[in-house]
Design an enzyme around this catalytic site. Sequence first.
Site, mmCIF file in Angstrom:
data_model
loop_
_atom_site.group_PDB
_atom_site.id
_atom_site.type_symbol
_atom_site.label_atom_id
_atom_site.label_comp_id
_atom_site.label_asym_id
_atom_site.label_seq_id
_atom_site.Cartn_x
_atom_site.Cartn_y
_atom_site.Cartn_z
ATOM 1 N N CYS A 307 -30.244 95.454 -0.732
ATOM 2 C CA CYS A 307 -29.843 95.008 0.574
ATOM 3 C C CYS A 307 -28.357 95.248 0.780
ATOM 4 O O CYS A 307 -27.545 94.977 -0.103
ATOM 5 C CB CYS A 307 -30.139 93.522 0.569
ATOM 6 N N ARG A 403 -37.878 94.511 12.009
ATOM 7 C CA ARG A 403 -37.372 93.444 11.147
ATOM 8 C C ARG A 403 -35.874 93.223 11.369
ATOM 9 O O ARG A 403 -35.367 92.122 11.238
ATOM 10 C CB ARG A 403 -37.643 93.825 9.699
HETATM 11 P P1 XMP Z 1 -35.079 91.597 -4.364
HETATM 12 O O1 XMP Z 1 -33.711 91.182 -4.791
HETATM 13 O O2 XMP Z 1 -36.147 90.773 -4.977
HETATM 14 O O3 XMP Z 1 -35.106 91.324 -2.788
HETATM 15 O O4 XMP Z 1 -35.298 93.068 -4.585
HETATM 16 C C1 XMP Z 1 -36.235 91.524 -1.986
HETATM 17 C C2 XMP Z 1 -35.974 90.994 -0.585
HETATM 18 O O5 XMP Z 1 -34.904 91.692 0.061
HETATM 19 C C3 XMP Z 1 -35.076 91.671 1.476
HETATM 20 N N1 XMP Z 1 -34.964 93.029 1.956
HETATM 21 C C4 XMP Z 1 -33.867 93.529 2.524
HETATM 22 N N2 XMP Z 1 -32.727 92.918 2.867
HETATM 23 N N3 XMP Z 1 -31.930 94.986 3.705
HETATM 24 C C5 XMP Z 1 -31.782 93.652 3.500
HETATM 25 O O6 XMP Z 1 -30.769 93.110 3.907
HETATM 26 C C6 XMP Z 1 -33.056 95.664 3.380
HETATM 27 O O7 XMP Z 1 -33.164 96.866 3.580
HETATM 28 C C7 XMP Z 1 -34.083 94.885 2.766
HETATM 29 N N4 XMP Z 1 -35.340 95.183 2.375
HETATM 30 C C8 XMP Z 1 -35.831 94.026 1.871
HETATM 31 C C9 XMP Z 1 -36.456 91.094 1.735
HETATM 32 O O8 XMP Z 1 -36.278 89.761 2.169
HETATM 33 C C10 XMP Z 1 -37.135 91.189 0.389
HETATM 34 O O9 XMP Z 1 -38.164 90.244 0.240
#
Ligand code: XMP
Length: 490
Positions: A307, A403
């Site tokens: 993220c 999203r």
């Molecule tokens: P982890 O740390 O477990 O996080 O890999 C997964 C969560 O990250 C969020 N998510 C994003 N957040 N940009 C963001 O700011 C993105 O492109 C993105 N894609 C996923 C989401 O809440 C997920 O469950």
Amino acid sequence: DGHFSEKLQVPEALTFDDVLLRPKESRVEPDEADVSTRVSKNVELNAPVLSAAMDTVTESDLAIALAREGGLGVLHQNMDAEEMAAEIERVKRADELVIRREDVVTARPEQTISDVDAMMAHEGVSGAPVVDDDDEVLGIISNTDIRPYLGVNEDDLVEEAMTDEVITAGPDVEAREALDLMYDHKVERIPIVEDGKLDGLVTMQSILERREHDDAARDENGELVVGVAVGPFDVERAETADEAGADVVFIDCAHAHNLNVIDSAREIRETIDADVVVGNVGTKEAAEEVVDFADGIKVGIGPGSICTTRVVTGAGMPQITAVAEVADVAAEYDVPVIADGGIRYSGDAAKAIAAGADAVMLGSYFAGTDEAPGRVITVDGKKYKQYRGMGSVGAMQSGGGERYLKEEQEDEEFVPEGVEAATPYKGSVASELHQLVGGIQSGMGYVGAETIPAYKERAEFVRVSQAGQTEGHPHDVMITDEAPNYSPQN
Ligand code: XMP
């Protein structure tokens, strides 16, 4: 009059590495710690773990594997509504007790033995109900019935070899009942008959397979539970998901404190039967806006591994503080809280729950497993799988822009909030989950709590310095063997 400099009198917000659980008196053995929990008002899990709704993490394969171990997979939304419905149905049907009529392999009385033998081998079954033109069950034929004919009288007909005294049951038969019937009559399959016609089949194998997963997260019909992400304004899709059998619909938004999103989420809550989890939020003010109608609240503004929200927008909330703030509000209304993102080790999950979450959601942790979509790639002899943010350019081009409250744009370039990456290949969901849940249970042991609700109450934190943080990882040694739950490059 000092308005701007007052802004710098800022509260502190903490995340995983800033805190540790304070060890407490305990009689709880980790193996005995009960990790069952609620993910939303009406959906219970046997492991407090969800997989992220991302197109490199959760499709039906992973959702099935995770639900069999007690958790919940949340299907991503980068697919059309029809595909989503089919994915939901795949999970729902994966462990069903009664094989549906259209999936039952049947034989005909006038088929030859050699023919039915070849058919059963091809379909991978060891027996089949024998039906007539009206789908009435005349008998049942199995490998045991066929064996004496093979190589001798292979051209004889099925009706000669079949067992014609068939034990059948009605469509509402339960697993226990079916198993008793099988033991009493020494049979391995029971055709389900309704109005004189074949309606399905229960097999010993399917009952025993279900028993292997006795910690699975199931709905009241014994089917695996499944969640699905929908865009914040997609009421129609939420309805489709509901009709397809989803247990929980997740309003999937990077900033659910947007009031238009909340209006729409409220409408979805009023329209469908499934539970509705609203997210993501990261403050008590946002929680207050949704807590009166949401069945669950998901927390996480920018902690995710892929993220870039915080660096791109300058906004975000360190995750432990965010979870605690939301949990303060949610607890008053008895609404479950899910901590989403930033979890690298099982200890992070233990901290998130101690801070007030009822369950945790992970993306990168599961993206490298066999059951995640995407193939294994090898770089310099090491195996990886693709993992990308749903706010990355690639994922948004595949339809995930909503999203991030962004319209699909053709000419203009997206402003992404995530990156496209790779994550080490890991093996099965079951083994990863075993490590994760084992770590949480050990955390509960250190705090002396036997259940998740007790743990949430009892756990206390201490603040960790940078030196304390360094001390907590392996140090001054060269790691020589891989541990199943620790890798230094994480
Ligand atoms: P982890 O740390 O477990 O996080 O890999 C997964 C969560 O990250 C969020 N998510 C994003 N957040 N940009 C963001 O700011 C993105 O492109 C993105 N894609 C996923 C989401 O809440 C997920 O469950």
